[in-house]
Design a protein around this motif. Structure first.
Motif, PDB file in Angstrom:
ATOM      1  N   VAL A   1      42.968 -51.832  -5.431  1.00 11.54           N
ATOM      2  CA  VAL A   1      43.534 -53.176  -5.363  1.00 11.54           C
ATOM      3  C   VAL A   1      43.224 -53.946  -6.643  1.00 11.54           C
ATOM      4  O   VAL A   1      44.103 -54.549  -7.265  1.00 11.54           O
ATOM      5  CB  VAL A   1      43.013 -53.927  -4.129  1.00 11.54           C
ATOM      6  CG1 VAL A   1      43.436 -55.395  -4.168  1.00 11.54           C
ATOM      7  CG2 VAL A   1      43.520 -53.260  -2.854  1.00 11.54           C
TER       8      VAL A   1
ATOM      9  N   ILE B   1      46.026 -55.239  -9.496  1.00 10.61           N
ATOM     10  CA  ILE B   1      46.112 -56.674  -9.782  1.00 10.61           C
ATOM     11  C   ILE B   1      45.785 -56.941 -11.250  1.00 10.61           C
ATOM     12  O   ILE B   1      46.476 -57.712 -11.932  1.00 10.61           O
ATOM     13  CB  ILE B   1      45.187 -57.471  -8.850  1.00 10.61           C
ATOM     14  CG1 ILE B   1      45.755 -57.456  -7.421  1.00 10.61           C
ATOM     15  CG2 ILE B   1      45.023 -58.910  -9.333  1.00 10.61           C
ATOM     16  CD1 ILE B   1      44.874 -58.119  -6.393  1.00 10.61           C
ATOM     17  N   CYS B   2      44.755 -56.306 -11.772  1.00 12.84           N
ATOM     18  CA  CYS B   2      44.399 -56.485 -13.189  1.00 12.84           C
ATOM     19  C   CYS B   2      45.507 -55.970 -14.106  1.00 12.84           C
ATOM     20  O   CYS B   2      45.736 -56.536 -15.186  1.00 12.84           O
ATOM     21  CB  CYS B   2      43.088 -55.779 -13.493  1.00 12.84           C
ATOM     22  SG  CYS B   2      41.631 -56.604 -12.824  1.00 12.84           S
TER      23      CYS B   2
ATOM     24  N   ARG C   1      48.642 -56.150 -13.530  1.00 12.26           N
ATOM     25  CA  ARG C   1      49.691 -57.177 -13.553  1.00 12.26           C
ATOM     26  C   ARG C   1      49.308 -58.350 -14.450  1.00 12.26           C
ATOM     27  O   ARG C   1      50.143 -58.916 -15.156  1.00 12.26           O
ATOM     28  CB  ARG C   1      49.957 -57.675 -12.119  1.00 12.26           C
ATOM     29  CG  ARG C   1      50.997 -58.795 -12.041  1.00 12.26           C
ATOM     30  CD  ARG C   1      52.354 -58.337 -12.533  1.00 12.26           C
ATOM     31  NE  ARG C   1      53.305 -59.446 -12.567  1.00 12.26           N
ATOM     32  CZ  ARG C   1      53.505 -60.241 -13.606  1.00 12.26           C
ATOM     33  NH1 ARG C   1      52.785 -60.065 -14.716  1.00 12.26           N
ATOM     34  NH2 ARG C   1      54.393 -61.205 -13.545  1.00 12.26           N
TER      35      ARG C   1
ATOM     36  N   TYR D   1      42.516 -64.123  -7.315  1.00  8.13           N
ATOM     37  CA  TYR D   1      43.915 -63.736  -7.205  1.00  8.13           C
ATOM     38  C   TYR D   1      44.120 -63.195  -5.795  1.00  8.13           C
ATOM     39  O   TYR D   1      43.828 -62.042  -5.508  1.00  8.13           O
ATOM     40  CB  TYR D   1      44.278 -62.708  -8.277  1.00  8.13           C
ATOM     41  CG  TYR D   1      44.364 -63.333  -9.646  1.00  8.13           C
ATOM     42  CD1 TYR D   1      45.585 -63.626 -10.230  1.00  8.13           C
ATOM     43  CD2 TYR D   1      43.206 -63.681 -10.347  1.00  8.13           C
ATOM     44  CE1 TYR D   1      45.670 -64.234 -11.476  1.00  8.13           C
ATOM     45  CE2 TYR D   1      43.276 -64.294 -11.591  1.00  8.13           C
ATOM     46  CZ  TYR D   1      44.509 -64.565 -12.140  1.00  8.13           C
ATOM     47  OH  TYR D   1      44.588 -65.176 -13.375  1.00  8.13           O
TER      48      TYR D   1
ATOM     49  N   ARG E   1      46.080 -62.099  -2.425  1.00 11.29           N
ATOM     50  CA  ARG E   1      47.337 -61.509  -1.968  1.00 11.29           C
ATOM     51  C   ARG E   1      48.012 -62.423  -0.951  1.00 11.29           C
ATOM     52  O   ARG E   1      47.359 -62.983  -0.071  1.00 11.29           O
ATOM     53  CB  ARG E   1      47.070 -60.139  -1.356  1.00 11.29           C
ATOM     54  CG  ARG E   1      46.768 -59.054  -2.392  1.00 11.29           C
ATOM     55  CD  ARG E   1      45.919 -57.954  -1.825  1.00 11.29           C
ATOM     56  NE  ARG E   1      44.526 -58.394  -1.690  1.00 11.29           N
ATOM     57  CZ  ARG E   1      43.574 -57.685  -1.080  1.00 11.29           C
ATOM     58  NH1 ARG E   1      43.879 -56.535  -0.519  1.00 11.29           N
ATOM     59  NH2 ARG E   1      42.347 -58.147  -1.021  1.00 11.29           N
TER      60      ARG E   1
ATOM     61  N   GLN F   1      41.217 -60.601   2.650  1.00  9.51           N
ATOM     62  CA  GLN F   1      41.330 -60.408   1.205  1.00  9.51           C
ATOM     63  C   GLN F   1      40.376 -59.336   0.692  1.00  9.51           C
ATOM     64  O   GLN F   1      40.125 -59.242  -0.512  1.00  9.51           O
ATOM     65  CB  GLN F   1      41.082 -61.729   0.482  1.00  9.51           C
ATOM     66  CG  GLN F   1      42.144 -62.786   0.725  1.00  9.51           C
ATOM     67  CD  GLN F   1      43.473 -62.463   0.057  1.00  9.51           C
ATOM     68  OE1 GLN F   1      43.522 -61.845  -1.007  1.00  9.51           O
ATOM     69  NE2 GLN F   1      44.576 -62.869   0.693  1.00  9.51           N
TER      70      GLN F   1
ATOM     71  N   SER G   1      39.056 -56.237  -0.955  1.00  9.52           N
ATOM     72  CA  SER G   1      39.709 -55.467  -2.013  1.00  9.52           C
ATOM     73  C   SER G   1      39.881 -54.000  -1.654  1.00  9.52           C
ATOM     74  O   SER G   1      40.472 -53.241  -2.431  1.00  9.52           O
ATOM     75  CB  SER G   1      38.933 -55.597  -3.326  1.00  9.52           C
ATOM     76  OG  SER G   1      37.624 -55.085  -3.183  1.00  9.52           O
TER      77      SER G   1
ATOM     78  N   LEU H   1      47.882 -55.150  -0.063  1.00 11.07           N
ATOM     79  CA  LEU H   1      48.516 -55.258  -1.375  1.00 11.07           C
ATOM     80  C   LEU H   1      49.971 -54.804  -1.300  1.00 11.07           C
ATOM     81  O   LEU H   1      50.856 -55.423  -1.900  1.00 11.07           O
ATOM     82  CB  LEU H   1      47.747 -54.419  -2.399  1.00 11.07           C
ATOM     83  CG  LEU H   1      48.312 -54.434  -3.823  1.00 11.07           C
ATOM     84  CD1 LEU H   1      48.256 -55.836  -4.413  1.00 11.07           C
ATOM     85  CD2 LEU H   1      47.551 -53.454  -4.714  1.00 11.07           C
TER      86      LEU H   1
ATOM     87  N   CYS I   1      53.159 -61.561  -3.925  1.00  8.55           N
ATOM     88  CA  CYS I   1      52.682 -62.516  -4.911  1.00  8.55           C
ATOM     89  C   CYS I   1      51.161 -62.651  -4.803  1.00  8.55           C
ATOM     90  O   CYS I   1      50.538 -62.139  -3.869  1.00  8.55           O
ATOM     91  CB  CYS I   1      53.343 -63.879  -4.727  1.00  8.55           C
ATOM     92  SG  CYS I   1      52.826 -64.755  -3.232  1.00  8.55           S
ATOM     93  N   LEU I   2      50.607 -63.317  -5.804  1.00 11.05           N
ATOM     94  CA  LEU I   2      49.179 -63.608  -5.837  1.00 11.05           C
ATOM     95  C   LEU I   2      49.003 -65.115  -6.001  1.00 11.05           C
ATOM     96  O   LEU I   2      49.583 -65.718  -6.911  1.00 11.05           O
ATOM     97  CB  LEU I   2      48.505 -62.889  -7.012  1.00 11.05           C
ATOM     98  CG  LEU I   2      48.608 -61.369  -7.016  1.00 11.05           C
ATOM     99  CD1 LEU I   2      48.185 -60.819  -8.386  1.00 11.05           C
ATOM    100  CD2 LEU I   2      47.760 -60.745  -5.910  1.00 11.05           C
TER     101      LEU I   2
ATOM    102  N   LEU J   1      54.229 -60.469  -8.004  1.00 12.44           N
ATOM    103  CA  LEU J   1      53.708 -59.140  -8.295  1.00 12.44           C
ATOM    104  C   LEU J   1      54.748 -58.254  -8.976  1.00 12.44           C
ATOM    105  O   LEU J   1      54.432 -57.514  -9.901  1.00 12.44           O
ATOM    106  CB  LEU J   1      53.222 -58.474  -6.998  1.00 12.44           C
ATOM    107  CG  LEU J   1      51.797 -58.841  -6.558  1.00 12.44           C
ATOM    108  CD1 LEU J   1      51.517 -58.327  -5.158  1.00 12.44           C
ATOM    109  CD2 LEU J   1      50.768 -58.292  -7.540  1.00 12.44           C
TER     110      LEU J   1
END
Length: 403
Positions: free
Chosen positions: A302, A306-307, A309, A346, A348, A366, A368, A374, A379-380, A401
């Motif tokens: 996860v 995210i990183c 993106r 950030y 989800r 949330q 991880s 995810l 979006c975040l 995302l």
């Protein structure tokens, strides 16, 4: 040591990158590519006055009063122009897309005509230019069609072909080498032994890279030894970006940073004020003929995605000559949020675009480790450092995302 804010980390990454070289590609391979320079039309479209309908080409003055009968002197088809000239009292059978004959200035549709051999009777009058597409109606030679930095869609390729281009100048695709690390990892689809997990990150990140316009190269899985990491990093020579996955924390087996330093990398920063994604680092090294960007992502799937993106997608955009900022949009909270801590969070969420402004609904869980959350997110929600508790309806910034 204080953690580096996300905005400063991203600024450093983008300032280290320049647009890659230009190459020409055929239209068949131009989809999704980024234009290296602006493009103009090479031809007029249409390149001649053309009929917009099946019917009869006439001089409008000859059919101003109807009924009237004209003499049929020939035929004009698409790609088969009539070579003569339409004079007073004459007409030419014409089909959609065909060039207008010399002397004719309008087309009467076939439904309004009765033909009997060479005698054609017109029951409807016509004005000049009726059912005619004039030369250059769509665009003219020299008109600017595309801007430098534009990412090409199917519609763009259609237009480029119509404008006389067989190839287009684009920025070379950034090559991204993806290296998973960890003794616990096995290739997806392999039966899991005790303590093993599937190496999912490389495949998710490869999809991110290719969706953003890059070329992904999977280097496989490096084991938790310096020798294995050294061998794997050498395989990344020639890539524009080396993304390592995992092994970036502070445990006894977190050897990625030492291995990169052995390979000549100079690290610019390590650890950022981000949740999830604290153990992230960035640097560069000379790899073959390339100055290679080195991005170390967390091993948590996860956090890794995210990183990617937040940091990898904008870096790819910079290399392609088109800035891809965080693209945060304004929204309101669908549910209340608790106070945040010392790292930018950030979260989800799902974005409801049926309201104005859009409503972002954060997921309750949330954690991880929840990959399914995810997958369900689109979006975040970006929660600033030390933000107070926020009730439903509060304004927030949201990062989509998908790119």
């Amino acid at each position: 040591m204080a953690l580096l804010p996300v905005a400063e980390a991203l600024k450093h990454i983008l300032e280290s990158a320049d647009t890659l070289e230009t190459e020409d590609v055929s239209l068949r391979h131009a989809l999704g590519r980024t234009l290296a320079r602006s493009i103009e039309a090479r031809v007029d479209n249409p390149p001649f006055d053309a009929s917009a309908m099946d019917g009869y080409a006439v001089r409008a003055e000859d059919v101003s009063e109807v009924p009237v009968t004209l003499k049929l002197i020939g035929e004009a088809g698409a790609g088969q122009p009539f070579s003569g000239t339409v004079a007073k009292g004459q007409t030419v059978r014409i089909f959609t897309g065909a060039a207008m004959p010399s002397g004719a200035d309008s087309v009467v549709i076939q439904e309004n005509v009765t033909a009997d051999g060479a005698a054609v009777t017109f029951r409807e009058a016509a004005d000049r230019d009726d059912n005619v597409r004039p030369k250059g109606q769509d665009f003219t030679k020299g008109r600017a069609l595309f801007e430098k930095g534009q990412r090409l869609t199917a519609r763009d390729i259609l237009l480029a072909a119509a404008a006389g281009h067989g190839t287009l100048p684009v920025v070379r695709k950034p090559i991204v080498a993806l290296l998973a690390t960890g003794d616990e990892l096995v290739e997806p689809g392999t039966p899991l032994g005790p303590g093993q997990i599937s190496a999912s990150n490389s495949f998710g990140l490869a999809a991110v890279v290719e969706a953003a316009g890059g070329e992904a190269r999977l280097l496989g899985i490096a084991r938790d030894t310096l020798d294995s990491l050294d061998d794997a990093i050498r395989q990344a020579d020639g890539a524009d970006i080396l993304v390592t996955i995992g092994g970036a924390s502070v445990g006894d087996y977190d050897l990625v940073r030492p291995a990169l330093e052995n390979a000549g990398a100079k690290l610019a920063f390590y650890k950022i004020a981000m949740r999830p994604g604290k153990p992230l680092f960035f640097g560069s090294r000379t790899a073959g003929k390339n100055q290679q960007h080195c991005l170390g992502l967390p091993g948590n799937p996860v956090a890794s995605l995210i990183c990617s993106r937040v940091f990898l997608v904008p870096l790819l955009g910079r290399l392609l000559g088109r800035d891809v900022p965080l693209e945060a949009i304004d929204a309101v909270l669908g549910d209340a949020l608790p106070a945040n801590g010392p790292r930018e969070h950030y979260m989800r969420a799902r974005l409801d675009l049926t309201t104005a402004p859009p409503r972002a609904v954060p997921f309750k869980n949330q954690d991880s480790g929840m990959i399914t959350a995810l997958q369900c997110a689109d979006c975040l929600i970006v929660v600033p450092i030390d933000a107070p508790a926020q009730p439903a309806g509060s304004p927030v910034k949201v990062l989509k995302l998908d790119i």
